[in-house]
Design an enzyme around this catalytic site. Structure first.
Site, short mmCIF file in Angstrom:
data_model
loop_
_atom_site.label_atom_id
_atom_site.label_comp_id
_atom_site.label_asym_id
_atom_site.label_seq_id
_atom_site.Cartn_x
_atom_site.Cartn_y
_atom_site.Cartn_z
N LYS A 12 -6.75 10.11 48.34
CA LYS A 12 -6.10 10.74 47.18
C LYS A 12 -6.71 12.11 46.92
CE LYS A 12 -4.92 9.56 42.36
NZ LYS A 12 -5.16 8.60 41.27
N SER A 45 -0.86 7.26 39.01
CA SER A 45 -0.88 8.59 39.59
C SER A 45 -1.04 8.60 41.11
CB SER A 45 -2.02 9.41 38.97
OG SER A 45 -3.28 8.81 39.29
N SER A 101 -3.78 3.49 38.03
CA SER A 101 -3.24 4.36 39.09
C SER A 101 -3.43 3.87 40.52
CB SER A 101 -3.83 5.76 38.97
OG SER A 101 -3.26 6.39 37.85
N1 GLN Z 1 -0.71 6.22 34.19
C1 GLN Z 1 -1.95 6.24 33.47
C2 GLN Z 1 -2.12 7.58 32.82
O1 GLN Z 1 -1.22 8.34 32.89
C3 GLN Z 1 -3.07 5.94 34.39
C4 GLN Z 1 -3.65 7.08 35.11
C5 GLN Z 1 -4.72 6.72 36.08
O2 GLN Z 1 -5.06 5.55 36.26
N2 GLN Z 1 -5.29 7.73 36.67
O3 GLN Z 1 -3.11 7.87 32.22
#
Ligand code: GLN
Length: 504
Positions: free
Chosen positions: A87, A162, A186
């Protein structure tokens, strides 16, 4: 090559464990498997857009080095020569690290994150960097400054976020393994909607050194894979104490590989979280989840319902704590030290350059959270917002403590719905945030959690994820339970949920 493995597409079909074993046995070379994955990326990534950067040259050189070490008789680890996607929020020496943001466009870190260093030392071959929502804020990758990733199951749908790029690269057979980061879901939410396995290890179980921080008290890197065993093999490489991360736990990593191989839930107590059901949950998701719960009983576990009343407040608490931490963490992107710089001429002051750079470099969601977090932390509001959210966090930890006094593992759907269409929620932050309803409590409490595929939803034919949650440093329980579910479903279906590369 052995008779059983004859073409490049065969090589991309293998699991990471199979690939590592075939390399160790001298049946295939690391260069061959790396080349096969690079070819697959070249063939399909224009449609999937899982990668922001592919390092063909570096990957082939790393693979050749593994082959040379093996030829010299060196005993290598189980994933030596196996390709991986990383990532783009994780620092990679000599390779761009943009975090999906314009503000870091062109930035090349001078060092490797500990996770990446451990991968390289284990001979794992880094193929490139994967797409993500900007600074890991989002559930669809649509907040990437470089365009969204597409779900390999249906290119018009989101791959989750994400870390949608990491999950999609694995689901599209561009890589057998990937690394993600999970601050609120994410790794697990993208795994659920792409039919892959995703693990958020215990907070402190995997080093955060070299992870570009979103919310430091919540961030955790972890494995993405197509099988539970592959995730475990990867987990074992990246986990363990790191003096460079002050929150790293200084005790042995739970025996995750052994647990994945044991794959046995007999005598275990499984708790179904009462709060994660009802309105807002897609009927097909609920159906597959109910079937998975019945499967546990068939496999010899005891299933009980468990009440976690404060989980109802997890999402609002998270959306105060995360923006607060992120507004502080993202302050370092000021046009002075990294990446983009706007207005750097004699007519602008340093403050103006910072303001112009941040205005041009951050996308709408990043700005929304920076503003929200700055507000929540400001004098006069701190107690009402940030302080209150921290109290809720404590109540959630207590809910987990009470639950784990009764059961070994908690289960729920990973996400309330399957993959939604691209564009559907991008202008509706609340709807986007709801994708992480079930995953967020584990980040707030710092415990371990995994998503494994539990079938295709009968209403739309898309993958459904089963979430398992274990107490801190009991990550091995996830692998034991996840491995058992995977094996039972493989027996039932005659194959893994994704065993064939999707026709892209
Ligand atoms: N979707 C969640 C957010 O927008 C989780 C993000 C993540 O785990 N990096 O914060």
């Amino acid at each position: 090559m052995s008779a059983g493995v004859s073409t490049a597409s065969d090589l991309t079909r293998l699991t990471a464990a199979q690939t590592g074993a075939a390399i160790a046995a001298g049946e295939i070379s690391a260069v061959e498997t790396t080349r096969a994955h690079l070819e697959r990326i070249a063939a399909v990534d224009a449609r999937v857009h899982a990668f922001l950067h592919v390092d063909a040259e570096g990957a082939l050189a790393a693979a050749a080095a593994v082959d040379a070490r093996r030829a010299a008789g060196e005993q290598l680890g189980p994933l030596a020569g196996v390709p991986i996607a990383v990532k783009d929020v994780i620092a990679t020496s000599g390779l761009p690290t943009t975090c999906g943001s314009r503000i870091l466009e062109g930035w090349v870190p001078p060092y490797d994150a500990t996770v990446v260093r451990r991968l390289r030392e284990a001979g794992v071959v880094v193929l490139g960097k994967t797409n993500m929502d900007e600074f890991a804020m989002g559930s669809s990758t649509e907040h990437s400054a470089y365009g969204p990733t597409h779900n390999p199951w249906d290119l018009d749908r989101i791959p989750g976020g994400s870390g949608g790029g990491s999950a999609a690269s694995v689901a599209a057979f561009e890589a057998p393994l990937a690394i993600g980061t999970d601050t609120g879901g994410s790794i697990r939410q993208p795994a659920a909607v792409t039919g892959t396995v995703g693990v958020k290890p215990t907070y402190g179980g995997v080093s955060r050194y070299g992870l570009v921080a979103l919310a430091s008290s919540l961030d955790q890197a972890g494995p993405c894979a197509r099988t539970v065993l592959d995730a475990a093999l990867l987990h074992e490489i990246i986990a363990g104490h790191d003096p460079l991360d002050s929150t790293s736990i200084d005790s042995p990593t739970p025996p995750v590989v052994e647990a994945a191989r044991a794959a046995d839930v007999r005598g275990m107590r499984i708790g179904v979280v009462r709060q994660f059901a009802g309105e807002g949950y897609q009927p097909g998701v609920q159906q597959r989840f109910t079937e998975a719960v019945a499967l546990f009983e068939d496999l010899g576990a005891t299933v009980v319902e468990v009440d976690c009343p404060n989980f109802d407040y997890a999402l609002p608490a998270y959306y105060l704590i995360l923006p607060s931490e992120c507004s502080s963490n993202l302050a370092r992107f000021d046009g002075m030290r990294y990446g983009l710089r706007v207005g750097d001429d004699a007519t602008h002051s340093a403050e103006e350059v910072m303001a112009l750079t941040r205005a041009a470099g951050f996308g709408a969601e990043a700005k929304r959270r920076i503003i929200l977090g700055t507000y929540a932390l400001s004098s006069g509001y701190y107690d009402a917002y940030y302080g209150q959210a921290q109290k809720v966090r404590t109540l959630i930890v207590r809910d987990f403590d009470a639950a784990f006094a009764q059961v070994d593992v908690l289960v729920s759907p990973t996400t309330p719905t399957t993959a939604f269409p691209l564009g559907e929620r991008v202008d509706d932050p609340m709807a986007m945030y709801l994708a992480d309803l079930c995953t967020i409590p584990s980040n707030l409490a710092g415990n371990a959690s995994m998503s494994v595929p539990c079938g295709l939803s009968p209403d739309d034919g898309l993958p459904v994820g089963l979430q398992m949650i274990a107490p801190p440093m009991a990550d091995d329980r996830l692998y034991r339970v996840g491995g058992a579910v995977e094996a039972a479903l493989r027996d039932r279906w005659g194959h893994l949920l994704i065993e064939e590369a999707p026709p892209l």
